[in-house]
Structures are given as structure tokens and as C-alpha cells.
Design a protein around this motif. Sequence first.
Motif, mmCIF file in Angstrom:
data_model
loop_
_atom_site.group_PDB
_atom_site.id
_atom_site.type_symbol
_atom_site.label_atom_id
_atom_site.label_comp_id
_atom_site.label_asym_id
_atom_site.label_seq_id
_atom_site.Cartn_x
_atom_site.Cartn_y
_atom_site.Cartn_z
ATOM 1 N N UNK A 80 0.834 -1.205 0.000
ATOM 2 C CA UNK A 80 0.000 0.000 0.000
ATOM 3 C C UNK A 80 0.868 1.254 0.000
ATOM 4 N N UNK A 81 1.912 1.240 0.820
ATOM 5 C CA UNK A 81 2.808 2.400 0.874
ATOM 6 C C UNK A 81 3.495 2.624 -0.467
ATOM 7 N N UNK A 82 3.981 1.520 -1.056
ATOM 8 C CA UNK A 82 4.635 1.629 -2.365
ATOM 9 C C UNK A 82 3.668 2.078 -3.450
ATOM 10 N N UNK A 83 2.405 1.577 -3.384
ATOM 11 C CA UNK A 83 1.422 1.974 -4.374
ATOM 12 C C UNK A 83 1.064 3.446 -4.285
ATOM 13 N N UNK A 84 0.895 3.958 -3.069
ATOM 14 C CA UNK A 84 0.581 5.376 -2.893
ATOM 15 C C UNK A 84 1.731 6.239 -3.405
ATOM 16 N N UNK A 85 2.947 5.846 -3.079
ATOM 17 C CA UNK A 85 4.093 6.621 -3.544
ATOM 18 C C UNK A 85 4.229 6.547 -5.064
ATOM 19 N N UNK A 86 3.958 5.372 -5.658
ATOM 20 C CA UNK A 86 4.027 5.221 -7.101
ATOM 21 C C UNK A 86 3.012 6.102 -7.815
ATOM 22 N N UNK A 87 1.772 6.140 -7.313
ATOM 23 C CA UNK A 87 0.761 7.013 -7.905
ATOM 24 C C UNK A 87 1.164 8.481 -7.808
ATOM 25 N N UNK A 88 1.736 8.873 -6.677
ATOM 26 C CA UNK A 88 2.144 10.272 -6.527
ATOM 27 C C UNK A 88 3.272 10.629 -7.482
ATOM 28 N N UNK A 89 4.161 9.675 -7.790
ATOM 29 C CA UNK A 89 5.237 9.935 -8.752
ATOM 30 C C UNK A 89 4.693 10.001 -10.170
ATOM 31 N N UNK A 90 3.786 9.051 -10.485
ATOM 32 C CA UNK A 90 3.243 9.011 -11.850
ATOM 33 C C UNK A 90 2.493 10.296 -12.170
ATOM 34 N N UNK A 91 1.664 10.751 -11.245
ATOM 35 C CA UNK A 91 0.830 11.923 -11.496
ATOM 36 C C UNK A 91 1.444 13.229 -10.942
ATOM 37 N N UNK A 92 2.694 13.157 -10.547
ATOM 38 C CA UNK A 92 3.448 14.324 -10.109
ATOM 39 C C UNK A 92 2.758 15.090 -8.969
ATOM 40 N N UNK A 93 2.353 14.331 -7.977
ATOM 41 C CA UNK A 93 1.723 14.946 -6.793
ATOM 42 C C UNK A 93 2.495 14.556 -5.528
ATOM 43 N N UNK A 94 3.772 14.361 -5.675
ATOM 44 C CA UNK A 94 4.570 14.021 -4.488
ATOM 45 C C UNK A 94 4.566 15.151 -3.468
ATOM 46 N N UNK A 95 4.247 16.360 -3.941
ATOM 47 C CA UNK A 95 4.211 17.481 -3.000
ATOM 48 C C UNK A 95 3.101 17.294 -1.961
ATOM 49 N N UNK A 96 2.032 16.557 -2.370
ATOM 50 C CA UNK A 96 0.956 16.281 -1.407
ATOM 51 C C UNK A 96 1.472 15.397 -0.273
ATOM 52 N N UNK A 97 2.242 14.369 -0.639
ATOM 53 C CA UNK A 97 2.838 13.517 0.384
ATOM 54 C C UNK A 97 3.820 14.297 1.245
ATOM 55 N N UNK A 98 4.598 15.161 0.579
ATOM 56 C CA UNK A 98 5.557 15.944 1.334
ATOM 57 C C UNK A 98 4.864 16.864 2.330
ATOM 58 N N UNK A 99 3.757 17.466 1.880
ATOM 59 C CA UNK A 99 3.019 18.357 2.775
ATOM 60 C C UNK A 99 2.431 17.553 3.937
ATOM 61 N N UNK A 100 1.873 16.379 3.618
ATOM 62 C CA UNK A 100 1.278 15.544 4.673
ATOM 63 C C UNK A 100 2.325 15.105 5.679
ATOM 64 N N UNK A 101 3.470 14.630 5.167
ATOM 65 C CA UNK A 101 4.529 14.183 6.063
ATOM 66 C C UNK A 101 5.130 15.333 6.852
ATOM 67 N N UNK A 102 5.235 16.492 6.222
ATOM 68 C CA UNK A 102 5.778 17.636 6.945
ATOM 69 C C UNK A 102 4.865 18.046 8.082
ATOM 70 N N UNK A 103 3.542 17.891 7.875
ATOM 71 C CA UNK A 103 2.604 18.184 8.956
ATOM 72 C C UNK A 103 2.725 17.171 10.089
ATOM 73 N N UNK A 104 3.148 15.960 9.729
ATOM 74 C CA UNK A 104 3.296 14.911 10.742
ATOM 75 C C UNK A 104 4.705 14.850 11.299
ATOM 76 N N UNK A 105 5.610 15.610 10.724
ATOM 77 C CA UNK A 105 6.995 15.515 11.136
ATOM 78 C C UNK A 105 7.172 15.978 12.582
#
Length: 385
Positions: A80-105
Motif C-alpha cells: 500500500x505504501x509503495x502503491x501510494x508513492x508510485x501514484x504520486x510519482x506518476x501523477x506528479x503529486x509528491x508534493x501532497x505527500x511531502x506536505x502531509x509528512x511535513x505536517x506529521x513531522x
Amino acid sequence: MAWFASVLLVVGFSLRPSPIPELQRTYLDLPGVQLLATVLLVALLIAGIGVASRVRDLARRRRGRQIAEASYVFVLGGLVTGGVYGFSVIWRVTYVLEYTLSAMMIDRWLAAQQLVTLAIALSAYLAMRFVNRSIDKLAQTRALTKHQSEVAYHVSDVAIVAFAATVILTLWGIDLTNIFIGAGAITAVVALTARETLTAMLAGFILLFSRPFYVGDWIEVNETTGIVTDVTIFTTKIQTFDDKHVLVPNDEVTDSQLINYSQNDQLRVDVEVGIDYDTDIDRARSVVVDATEDLEPVKNAPNPQVIATEFGESAILLECRVWIADPTMRRRHQARTDVIEAITTAFEREGIDIPYPHRVHAPREESFPVDGGIDRGSAVSPLED
């Protein structure tokens, strides 16, 4: 995801390493290519789940159900983690993950605390599995009874969990004084409201460590005699010889006089017999010993013993003492029956009488008729006629 963010923070991992932007500009610039990559990613995820299911079934047969399920959940989490990261790379939305993780950092110390806490919990789980397997192996060698194994499971699990919880609370800087004070107050309240239950439970632990009897032993507690069929933390189950199942609280077992007939490999059986006052006592004793020493249920060592116990109303009482091996109620009854039959046969053969009470009916000097038609003045006793 908090633990995942903690791991990323500790290792300093970036969601967009140097090859990712180049890969996106070169191969994932067109929507059609992105769609095709998404389909391939979905296919890979489905195939990964299928492989994980087969591996889980294989691990269940070889390693056990718990390890198989834990491994399956871990693999699914990775997919699941790999799939979510793969979708974010394919559709160029890794910034969403970065924002989410930064909020959780969180800071590195808090991340380290989370990781150490996770490691302690995992270590406690593995320790519980190791201890429980060790207890199972001891139970297979009959070093522990079923009751002792169950109690050992609970005691070891509670001890491991309590130790792990203490370490985790100390790691997070929680003052244990208030917790111990609160636990002491709760314990006092429970002790007052459930005193009898706690007493029986403590008695169960005493029976566990003292081991005065085992399941299958023939015991006597107060007025209850029978075979022990089960021992729990609170009660001892006894099957009497008239097929009654009696539950005796463990505190009564520890507070009462306990007789374990199975503790030794032999049991003495006493049989009383009376002889006439005119009979030679030494000769009667010898006849009894000769009659009982060769009986099948009776042991040769110690040899049967016969002693004179008391002067009875019409006989001198002799007590024959014989011993049986591997005592059970059935063997005890059989030995008593054989001894009585052998003594009776030997006394008849040797001409030794076994006195018994005689009731003599004698008429009175003046008797009263029962029939009302006879005059009282002229009544004559039928026995005097």
C-alpha cells in the motif's frame, strides 16, 4: 503513518531523489503514458497481493498462523505504501505527500522514542511467544501439569507486559509514582470487595508451587474423598466414588487437612475380626497371617500384621493390617473383601469361632394378655403354658 514519517525523518529520506524528476520529465510527461503506468502499477499491486496470499498460506503451514498473519499484514502495508508513492510519482503529486509528512513531522528525539517504543512492544511479543513455547515443551515432557501450564502462561504474559509497559512509560518520562499509588488504591478496593475470590486465587498459586497433589490423585479434603479431575486458579474439581463432581475452593484445600492416598506407592488396609475369649490369641494371630500373606492384592513387604486391639463385649478384637501397592479405591475394596473371605475360611478350617451378639427373649413373672377377651386376673403367659 506517524511511524513512517518518523522513519523518514530519522534516516533523512527525501520523497524526490535525483532520478525521480528526470524520470518524470522523460517518460511521464504525457497523460496517456501516465494512464498506462497507472494500469501497470495496479496490475503489479494485484499480483503482489496474490503472491503475498500464497506466501501467507505457505508460512502458515510451516511457521504457524500468527507469524503468517503478521508477515502478511507487513507485506500488505509495504504494498500500500509503495502503491501510494508510485501514484504520486506518476501523477506528479509528491508534493501532497511531502506536505502531509511535513505536517506529521516531529523532532528526531520524539521519532527515536516512537521507534524504540515499537521495538520494545515487538520484543515483548516475541518474548511472550518464546516463553509460551517453552512452557508447551515442558508440558509435553510432563514436567508441568495442565493447570500449572495455564497459570504459567498468565503469570509470564502479565510479567512481560508489565515490564515492557514500565520501560515504555519511563522512556516517555511519565512519573510512575502516581500510577503505583492509583494501582494500590484500586487493589485495596478490589481486595475488600472480592476478598474470597482473591483468597481462592492466592491459594491456587500456592497449590501450583507446593504441588501437594496432581490430576488423577486420590485425595480427601474435609468430608470429600475422590479423584482429582481438574485444578484451576480458583477451585479443585473432585470426582467422588459415587460419581459426584464436587468443586472445592482452593482456600478450603489449603486451610483444611489434606490426605493424599496416591502420594506413596502403598496403602495400609485394616480389617477387624473378633475371636472368642476361650481362643488362643497367638494361634488365632498366626492363622490370620498365614491366610492373608499369599493373597494377590496384598504386598509381601511389609508382611501382614495382626495385633489385639481391645476387649469387646463378647469377643477379643484383632486388627489385621495388610498393605497394597498403587492404591486406588477399587484395589482397597478388593483387598478388604479378599482378607475377610480368607480369614473366614481359615477360621472355619481351624475351628475358631467368630462370636456375634445373641438376643435372648425371656418371659416375665407376670404377663399381660394382648387379647381383651381374657380376664386380667386369670391371665397366663403363653410361654408358661
